[in-house]
Structures are given as structure tokens and as C-alpha cells.
Motif scaffolding. Sequence first.
Motif, short mmCIF file in Angstrom:
data_model
loop_
_atom_site.label_atom_id
_atom_site.label_comp_id
_atom_site.label_asym_id
_atom_site.label_seq_id
_atom_site.Cartn_x
_atom_site.Cartn_y
_atom_site.Cartn_z
N VAL A 171 0.87 -1.17 0.00
CA VAL A 171 0.00 0.00 0.00
C VAL A 171 0.91 1.22 0.00
CG1 VAL A 171 -1.82 1.24 1.21
CG2 VAL A 171 -1.76 -1.27 1.30
N LEU A 174 -3.40 7.86 7.44
CA LEU A 174 -3.04 6.50 7.08
C LEU A 174 -4.12 5.89 6.19
CD1 LEU A 174 -1.84 5.06 10.51
CD2 LEU A 174 -0.43 5.88 8.65
N ARG A 212 -7.96 -4.04 2.57
CA ARG A 212 -8.32 -5.33 3.18
C ARG A 212 -9.06 -6.17 2.15
NH1 ARG A 212 -13.48 -6.22 5.46
NH2 ARG A 212 -13.61 -8.11 6.71
N ALA A 255 -7.71 -14.82 5.70
CA ALA A 255 -7.54 -15.73 6.84
C ALA A 255 -7.36 -14.97 8.17
CB ALA A 255 -6.34 -16.64 6.59
N ARG A 256 -6.62 -13.90 8.15
CA ARG A 256 -6.38 -13.14 9.37
C ARG A 256 -7.23 -11.88 9.45
NH1 ARG A 256 -0.50 -11.73 10.43
NH2 ARG A 256 -0.91 -12.14 12.62
N ASP A 257 -8.06 -11.65 8.45
CA ASP A 257 -8.91 -10.46 8.43
C ASP A 257 -8.08 -9.21 8.68
OD1 ASP A 257 -11.95 -9.38 10.17
OD2 ASP A 257 -11.21 -9.03 8.14
N GLU A 258 -6.95 -9.14 8.01
CA GLU A 258 -5.95 -8.13 8.29
C GLU A 258 -6.15 -6.90 7.43
OE1 GLU A 258 -2.12 -9.78 7.77
OE2 GLU A 258 -1.02 -7.94 8.24
N GLN A 259 -5.92 -5.72 8.01
CA GLN A 259 -5.83 -4.50 7.22
C GLN A 259 -4.36 -4.22 6.97
OE1 GLN A 259 -8.10 -1.03 8.33
NE2 GLN A 259 -9.98 -2.20 8.65
N PHE A 270 -1.57 -1.49 5.89
CA PHE A 270 -1.46 -0.04 5.97
C PHE A 270 -0.37 0.51 5.07
CE2 PHE A 270 -4.27 1.34 9.38
CZ PHE A 270 -4.62 0.13 9.95
N GLY A 271 -0.58 1.73 4.61
CA GLY A 271 0.45 2.48 3.93
C GLY A 271 1.37 3.14 4.94
#
Lengths: 115, 114
Positions: B4, B90, B94, B99-103, B105-106
Amino acid sequence: AQTVTQSQPEMSVQEAETVTLSCTYDTSESNYYLFWYKQPPSRQMILVIRQEAYKQQNATENRFSVNFQKAAKPFSLKISDSQLGDTAMYFCAFKGIQGAQKLVFGQGTRLTINP
Amino acid sequence: DVKVTQSSRYLVKRTGEKVFLECVQDMDHENMFWYRQDPGLGLRLIYFSYDVKMKEKGDIPEGYSVSREKKERFSLILESASTNQTSMYLCASRAPGGARDEQFFGPGTRLTVL
């Protein structure tokens, strides 16, 4: 509305020690997710660990583990054998499974690992 | 690796200027987010987008607008910058169902409005 509170603005420990960062949250939802994110100095935020509320077992990722007690609603992050690279801002976050499913973040804790 | 990127790391603008902050992700993620980060307040959601041309207000949308014409790009617009919009911005993306429902980030844009 959900709220997430981190009451420790700053912490510091010596390298190799164990440190616990505190977080509490408030929600009326029965199912949700909790996260700890790490933001190293001048670097991008990354996910450290995730806990699903319907799971009894506390999540563990290498040296990182959480203490999750659904009824009492604390959600602490334990870092074992801390390393200099663990120095960062740590954010606790909540995500419900209803509605917009957006992340709600706490205020953050600045952790410094000293050599 | 998911990447990102944000158009600027540091930006200085004058009160009343129109400001564009750009965010690009390279992993075909449907969801994108804009947050502002302020000391003692953590991250607060400004706007998010579930998919192209879709947008929803977050917790603090006043004074901001967004645009998502292409899946990989999410722009934050300050129509008339004010000093209280001085902050770190920021962007995140997503993939729903990950699997980890992760965001992801830049690196952030530190905006100063004089």
C-alpha cells in the motif's frame, strides 16, 4: 457504540524481559474480533495477533500472546523475551461482525525496549 | 507481499487550499480505508470504501470527501484545508474473507496545514 481503551500511554522494559500491554473494550455484540497492531518508528503498521471472541483459547503467535476473557473484557498483549525490534506503538482494535465491520482503535501504547 | 503506497510522506499546505491524498494498493483488495492518527487519540476512521465507486462515512468525515474510481486507488480530499486537519493520515486496504482479516497499511502522510 464500541469503545476501546488503552490506559498506558508509554512503557519501557529491558531487552529479554516480558512485558504486558493492557487494553479494555466495551461492546454489546456477542461475536467479534480483537486485534493488536504494531507501528514501528517511521515504518508501516502491521498486524501482530488476532483473537476471535467465540474461541475459548487465547491466540499465540511466537513470542506474542493475548489474555482474553470475554466476560470481563480485558484484552492484554504479552510479549515474551522482548527484543529491540519490538520498540513501537501498539494499538488494540475491535471489529464487530454486524453492520459496517470497521475497526475501532484504542489510543495506543508507546513501548520502548532498552538494551 | 501486499503493498500500500501513499503519494507523499510529508505535505505542507496553507489554510483554504484543496488537498488531495492518494493511496494505491496492488493486491486487488475490495475494501479501502482512510484514518487520521493523532497523539492520545489513536486512529480514527474518516471514510471507507467497500468497492469501486462505493463509499461510506466513518467516525469523523466532516471536512473530508473521498473518491474511488478504480479498485486500486482511494483518494482523500480536503476541500478547504484547516489547521485542525494537521495530522498523520493512514490508508489501509483489506480483502474480505482473508484468513487473518488483516488491514494492510500504507506508510502514512504527515500533513501540516499552516
